[in-house]
Scaffold this active site. Structure first.
Site, mmCIF file in Angstrom:
data_model
loop_
_atom_site.group_PDB
_atom_site.id
_atom_site.type_symbol
_atom_site.label_atom_id
_atom_site.label_comp_id
_atom_site.label_asym_id
_atom_site.label_seq_id
_atom_site.Cartn_x
_atom_site.Cartn_y
_atom_site.Cartn_z
ATOM 1 N N CYS A 5 3.519 23.138 -64.793
ATOM 2 C CA CYS A 5 2.676 22.123 -65.884
ATOM 3 C C CYS A 5 1.480 21.985 -65.404
ATOM 4 C CB CYS A 5 3.420 21.494 -66.433
ATOM 5 S SG CYS A 5 5.065 22.359 -67.163
ATOM 6 N N ASN A 82 14.321 33.610 -59.150
ATOM 7 C CA ASN A 82 15.127 32.313 -58.181
ATOM 8 C C ASN A 82 16.253 31.533 -59.809
ATOM 9 O OD1 ASN A 82 15.092 33.795 -56.054
ATOM 10 N ND2 ASN A 82 13.512 32.435 -55.448
ATOM 11 N N HIS A 95 9.876 31.290 -62.850
ATOM 12 C CA HIS A 95 8.188 32.044 -62.918
ATOM 13 C C HIS A 95 8.885 32.828 -62.019
ATOM 14 C CE1 HIS A 95 10.125 29.265 -59.672
ATOM 15 N NE2 HIS A 95 9.658 30.058 -59.237
#
Ligand code: AMP
Length: 118
Positions: A5, A82, A95
């Site tokens: 972020c 992951n 991600h």
């Protein structure tokens, strides 16, 4: 605020590849392949397990565009996300790892450097 972020907010620098209003792609700081880019939604979503289908539907063509930009769309690449502790997720912001630039070994336990992992 999580580290990704902060990257979205430009509070932490990143080596950007592509962005639009909703998604950002930037080079991984510790690459595991000759090309190692992370693709994230700008809004905070903890992992793939929490993401909604609408976001994924929009993220798919964005990731494909990133692969084209990196010129690995024809040679091929690997897309990995992951999830949680056992999945090895270190950053709690969804991600996708986009890995390519050479023939990748299929060795998910290797902690190889960029050259050894091909
Ligand atoms: P994961 O283990 O799936 O959560 O992956 C997190 C990834 O984020 C790792 O490959 C890290 O090298 C990468 N990473 C952590 N901090 C940064 C950063 N500031 N800029 C770019 N990549 C980062």
């Amino acid at each position: 605020m999580c580290i990704f972020c902060k990257i979205v907010n430009n509070e932490i620098p990143s080596n950007k590849v592509l962005e639009n209003d909703e998604f950002l792609a930037f080079h991984d700081i510790n690459p595991k392949a000759p090309i190692h880019v992370l693709v994230i939604p700008k809004k905070h979503v903890e992992s793939f397990h929490e993401v909604d289908g609408e976001t994924m539907a929009k993220m798919t063509p964005f990731i494909q565009e990133v692969a084209k930009m990196l010129c690995i769309d024809k040679s091929g690449y690997r897309l990995v996300t992951n999830i949680g502790k056992d999945g090895g997720q270190e950053v709690p912001h969804l991600h996708f790892h986009l890995l390519g630039g050479g023939k990748l070994r299929w060795d998910h336990r290797s902690d190889a450097n960029p050259q050894k992992n091909i």
